[in-house]
Design an enzyme around this catalytic site. Structure first.
Site, mmCIF file in Angstrom:
data_model
loop_
_atom_site.group_PDB
_atom_site.id
_atom_site.type_symbol
_atom_site.label_atom_id
_atom_site.label_comp_id
_atom_site.label_asym_id
_atom_site.label_seq_id
_atom_site.Cartn_x
_atom_site.Cartn_y
_atom_site.Cartn_z
ATOM 1 N N GLU A 53 0.822 -1.218 0.000
ATOM 2 C CA GLU A 53 0.000 0.000 0.000
ATOM 3 C C GLU A 53 0.850 1.260 0.000
ATOM 4 O O GLU A 53 0.672 2.127 -0.829
ATOM 5 C CB GLU A 53 -0.968 0.015 1.197
ATOM 6 C CG GLU A 53 -2.205 -0.805 0.986
ATOM 7 C CD GLU A 53 -3.107 -0.279 -0.130
ATOM 8 O OE1 GLU A 53 -3.036 0.900 -0.507
ATOM 9 O OE2 GLU A 53 -3.900 -1.077 -0.635
ATOM 10 N N ASN A 64 -8.869 10.359 -4.105
ATOM 11 C CA ASN A 64 -9.692 9.639 -5.076
ATOM 12 C C ASN A 64 -10.678 10.626 -5.704
ATOM 13 O O ASN A 64 -11.648 11.024 -5.059
ATOM 14 C CB ASN A 64 -10.461 8.507 -4.383
ATOM 15 C CG ASN A 64 -9.528 7.569 -3.652
ATOM 16 O OD1 ASN A 64 -8.677 6.944 -4.249
ATOM 17 N ND2 ASN A 64 -9.677 7.505 -2.328
ATOM 18 N N ASP A 67 -14.889 9.735 -5.964
ATOM 19 C CA ASP A 67 -15.829 9.936 -4.856
ATOM 20 C C ASP A 67 -15.377 11.035 -3.894
ATOM 21 O O ASP A 67 -15.965 11.254 -2.852
ATOM 22 C CB ASP A 67 -16.088 8.635 -4.102
ATOM 23 C CG ASP A 67 -14.883 8.120 -3.335
ATOM 24 O OD1 ASP A 67 -13.799 8.746 -3.389
ATOM 25 O OD2 ASP A 67 -15.028 7.084 -2.665
#
Length: 104
Positions: A53, A64, A67
């Site tokens: 990650e 992001n 959204d």
């Protein structure tokens, strides 16, 4: 559940300080917090997730656009569902914590 909450709070609070863990240091921390075997997930799998990650970096963030949420820290905890960053529209904040790890 308590182990996971402790982990989340620890790693989010470290985000504020911006720490990059060494591999063995993070493994010892996760083990101390009781994550080895938590809900059937081995320490090796937690370490793999942390490595892929954000390479053990607690201050890593990712925005992001779709959204309008952000992912925070080693495990990329998302502001849409798990924490409140004060910027994400329609956030759930299921863990009832601030994304920065600050309390209050």
């Amino acid at each position: 559940m308590q182990a996971l909450l402790n982990l989340g709070l620890l790693l989010l609070s470290v985000t504020v300080q911006g720490k990059k863990f060494q591999k063995c240091e993070l493994a010892r921390t996760l083990k101390r917090l009781g994550l080895d075997g938590y809900k059937g997930v081995s320490l090796a799998k937690w370490m793999c997730l942390a490595s892929w990650e954000r390479n053990y970096n607690t201050c890593a963030t990712n925005y992001n656009r779709g959204d309008k949420s952000s992912d925070y820290g080693i495990f990329q905890i998302n502001s849409r569902r798990w924490c409140n960053d004060g910027k994400t529209p329609r956030a759930v904040n299921a863990c009832h914590i601030h994304c920065s790890g600050k309390t209050g």
